[in-house]
Motif scaffolding. Structure first.
Motif, short mmCIF file in Angstrom:
data_model
loop_
_atom_site.label_atom_id
_atom_site.label_comp_id
_atom_site.label_asym_id
_atom_site.label_seq_id
_atom_site.Cartn_x
_atom_site.Cartn_y
_atom_site.Cartn_z
N PRO A 90 1.45 -1.08 0.13
CA PRO A 90 -0.13 -0.18 0.29
C PRO A 90 0.77 1.18 0.25
CG PRO A 90 -0.13 -1.10 2.14
CD PRO A 90 0.54 -2.44 1.26
N TYR A 91 2.21 1.18 0.34
CA TYR A 91 3.04 2.33 0.57
C TYR A 91 3.04 2.97 -1.08
CZ TYR A 91 4.39 3.33 5.28
OH TYR A 91 4.27 3.82 6.27
N ASP A 92 3.17 1.88 -1.54
CA ASP A 92 3.73 2.15 -3.02
C ASP A 92 2.32 2.91 -4.13
OD1 ASP A 92 4.49 2.39 -5.54
OD2 ASP A 92 4.64 0.45 -6.43
N PHE A 93 1.88 4.62 -3.95
CA PHE A 93 0.40 4.80 -4.14
C PHE A 93 0.65 5.00 -5.74
CE2 PHE A 93 3.38 8.73 -3.00
CZ PHE A 93 3.50 9.36 -4.33
N VAL A 94 1.50 4.97 -6.55
CA VAL A 94 1.66 5.44 -7.66
C VAL A 94 1.14 4.30 -8.26
CG1 VAL A 94 3.02 5.21 -9.82
CG2 VAL A 94 3.64 6.79 -8.10
N PHE A 117 -7.06 2.95 -4.63
CA PHE A 117 -6.47 4.52 -4.44
C PHE A 117 -7.00 5.48 -3.93
CE2 PHE A 117 -5.37 7.93 -6.63
CZ PHE A 117 -3.86 8.75 -6.07
N TYR A 118 -8.14 5.43 -4.52
CA TYR A 118 -9.07 6.84 -4.08
C TYR A 118 -9.22 6.99 -2.54
CZ TYR A 118 -9.13 8.23 -8.98
OH TYR A 118 -9.20 8.03 -10.82
N ALA A 119 -9.61 5.39 -2.08
CA ALA A 119 -9.81 5.00 -0.98
C ALA A 119 -8.90 5.19 -0.20
CB ALA A 119 -10.29 3.69 -0.63
N SER A 120 -7.75 5.36 -0.02
CA SER A 120 -6.21 5.85 0.33
C SER A 120 -5.38 7.28 0.56
CB SER A 120 -5.31 4.93 0.23
OG SER A 120 -5.28 3.50 0.05
N TYR A 121 -6.51 7.59 -0.80
CA TYR A 121 -6.62 9.47 -1.01
C TYR A 121 -7.12 10.02 -0.14
CZ TYR A 121 -6.22 13.92 -3.65
OH TYR A 121 -6.28 15.10 -3.76
N GLU A 122 -8.24 9.68 0.12
CA GLU A 122 -9.14 10.18 1.17
C GLU A 122 -8.23 10.26 2.45
OE1 GLU A 122 -12.21 11.65 1.12
OE2 GLU A 122 -11.41 11.47 -1.45
N ASP A 123 -7.50 9.53 2.59
CA ASP A 123 -7.16 9.61 4.03
C ASP A 123 -6.18 10.56 4.65
OD1 ASP A 123 -9.32 7.94 5.05
OD2 ASP A 123 -8.08 6.62 5.21
N ASN A 146 -1.37 18.01 2.28
CA ASN A 146 0.71 17.97 1.90
C ASN A 146 0.69 16.74 1.27
OD1 ASN A 146 0.62 20.55 2.95
ND2 ASN A 146 2.08 20.12 5.18
N PHE A 147 0.54 16.35 1.66
CA PHE A 147 0.75 14.30 1.49
C PHE A 147 -0.11 14.31 -0.09
CE2 PHE A 147 1.56 9.72 0.80
CZ PHE A 147 2.81 10.07 0.49
N ARG A 148 -0.95 15.20 0.38
CA ARG A 148 -1.89 15.13 -1.68
C ARG A 148 -1.22 15.83 -2.92
NH1 ARG A 148 -8.12 16.09 0.29
NH2 ARG A 148 -8.51 13.98 1.46
N GLU A 149 -0.78 16.73 -2.11
CA GLU A 149 -0.10 17.59 -3.10
C GLU A 149 1.05 16.51 -3.45
OE1 GLU A 149 1.53 22.45 -4.04
OE2 GLU A 149 0.50 21.74 -1.85
N TYR A 150 1.92 16.24 -2.72
CA TYR A 150 2.93 15.34 -3.45
C TYR A 150 2.42 14.32 -4.10
CZ TYR A 150 6.18 12.72 -2.76
OH TYR A 150 7.64 11.99 -3.58
N VAL A 151 1.22 13.46 -3.87
CA VAL A 151 0.81 12.53 -4.37
C VAL A 151 0.32 12.79 -6.01
CG1 VAL A 151 -1.23 10.74 -4.65
CG2 VAL A 151 0.11 10.75 -2.84
N VAL A 152 -0.08 14.32 -5.94
CA VAL A 152 -1.02 14.44 -7.52
C VAL A 152 0.67 14.73 -7.53
CG1 VAL A 152 -1.83 16.61 -8.21
CG2 VAL A 152 -2.70 15.00 -6.50
N ALA A 153 1.62 15.72 -7.45
CA ALA A 153 2.51 16.76 -8.05
C ALA A 153 3.33 14.78 -8.93
CB ALA A 153 3.11 17.22 -7.84
#
Length: 433
Positions: free
Chosen positions: A375-379, A389-395, A399-406
């Motif tokens: 699960p750490y490998d969000f890519v 992914f979308y379920a994890s993204y909600e949590d 700051n981390f959401r911004e990093y994930v999207v980037a």
């Protein structure tokens, strides 16, 4: 979700429907399903015709998937073949739609000039109540209708043509001839344009279903294997004489099953070093740990030097968690010896070292399972398991959401096919992920 929408990480690459005649055809398909018409003048659709805007208007994301089985579809144009499927209950919906498009290309091209196709992907069950219902789905049948009744008109014209050829003096029936002319104006010359789809029945192969929190079904020549939570209705009770059941938390049995059936590629230097997959996972683990320790960290400022500094300062925490040191040791061993003895690796770590066998028919499904196990490998989660992914993204923190999207924008979205080919060895780019 706004950030995901703006980056096209959700509902990306959809087709806009805005021409009045196309909107009207879509509404006639909704009429055929007994659904309210849309008042929208423009909206977007995916390969199946699902529209996030229409779903929001109707207040029902499952308007084309009412019982999460027997999926509905609306085909406005052959161009839908190149679109993703953004909302589905079965992982193989896109593959089935691709098969339908490929097998019936001539008919779809001809019909959608004047009409829209709609219908259901019918199978043997109407409601999924336990695992046995999922296992009962061996093949599906595309029940196809047309918004402007073009299919029925073509069928009627075909019948009249056959009557004209076979019944003596039928050419003297003026009413029939006038009807044929009227129909031909709408259908065109059915001798030249194949308006009826040629193939409607397709095999339902291995799949993931989102029922009961997620169920994996793998098919081999003489056996079926189900991987899911043991609390799912029917676990070890549905067809126990022909189905093997594995709990999602039984890492050892899952891995042994994937390995013995040739579904995973062993960690060898020949692909590990060129793919960079293990290094990628190590990087994902570190950034995940940084965020877990302090969700307020501005991840956009975290570079390689910052990561090294953080690792030194948090050496005890990293060692105690264990995953990052394990991957570093594994990569050194593989580089030095060409491989690694998996029997020496704890079962829950083995998934970090493998990927699905690239030429196996189930490679997308297996990579989905591996992504769920790491699960750490969000890519990888985004590539193969978007629901997860979308379920994890909600949590995630803001700051981390911004990093994930980037991260996804500058890596995966730059060239999806090349990214999948490099990291996962996927050479066939036909899943529109």
């Amino acid at each position: 979700m706004k950030r995901l929408l703006e980056a096209e990480l959700i509902y990306g690459r959809l087709l806009e429907i805005s021409e009045p005649h196309l909107v009207e055809r879509y509404n006639k398909a909704l009429d055929g399903f007994g659904l309210p018409r849309t008042n929208l003048q423009e909206f977007r659709i995916d390969m199946t015709g699902f529209s996030p805007e229409v779903a929001e208007e109707l207040g029902d994301r499952d308007y084309l998937d009412p019982n999460r089985v027997n999926r509905r579809f609306i085909i406005m144009t052959p161009d839908q073949r190149e679109l993703p499927v953004v909302h589905t209950s079965f992982s193989n919906t896109a593959a089935l739609m691709h098969e339908f498009f490929n097998a019936n290309a001539r008919a779809i091209n001809a019909i959608t000039i004047r009409d829209a196709l709609y219908g259901e992907i019918e199978d043997s069950v109407s409601v999924v109540e336990d695992i046995d219902d999922l296992l009962s789905i061996n093949e599906v049948h595309f029940r196809v209708l047309s918004a402007e009744d073009l299919l029925d008109k073509a069928g009627e014209l075909r019948t009249l043509v056959d009557r004209l050829k076979s019944v003596p003096n039928a050419w003297q029936d003026d009413a029939m001839l006038n009807r044929m002319v009227e129909l031909a104006k709408q259908t065109g010359d059915i001798r030249q344009n194949a308006l009826v789809p040629d193939k409607l029945v397709f095999r339902h192969d291995a799949f993931w279903a989102n029922h009961f929190g997620g169920v994996y079904v793998f098919l081999d020549d003489r056996s079926t294997t189900v991987v899911c939570n043991p609390s799912v209705p029917g676990f070890r009770r549905s067809r126990p004489w022909q189905v093997s059941y594995i709990s999602l938390d039984d890492y050892q049995r899952i891995f042994e099953f994937l390995l013995t059936t040739g579904r995973v590629e062993l960690p060898r230097a020949s692909w590990v070093e060129s793919s960079g997959l293990l290094a990628h996972r190590a990087s994902m683990i570190v950034t995940g740990l940084i965020n877990a320790v302090d969700p307020t960290v501005d991840m956009s400022k975290v570079d390689r030097i910052c990561i090294q500094t953080w690792l030194h300062r948090n050496a005890a925490l990293v060692a105690n968690e264990g995953t990052y040191p394990f991957l570093q040791d594994a990569m050194r061993t593989i580089a030095a010896t060409g491989g690694i003895r998996l029997s020496d690796v704890p079962p829950h770590y083995r998934f970090l070292l493998v990927r699905a066998t690239p030429d196996h028919p189930d490679q997308w499904l297996v990579n989905r399972l591996i992504a769920q196990m790491t699960p750490y490998d969000f890519v990888s989660r985004f590539v193969f398991d978007k629901q997860g992914f979308y379920a994890s993204y909600e949590d995630f923190s803001e700051n981390f959401r911004e990093y994930v999207v980037a991260t996804l924008t500058r890596s995966y979205l730059q060239d999806k096919a090349a990214f999948r080919r490099k990291l996962y060895g996927i050479r066939e780019d036909d899943n529109n992920a």
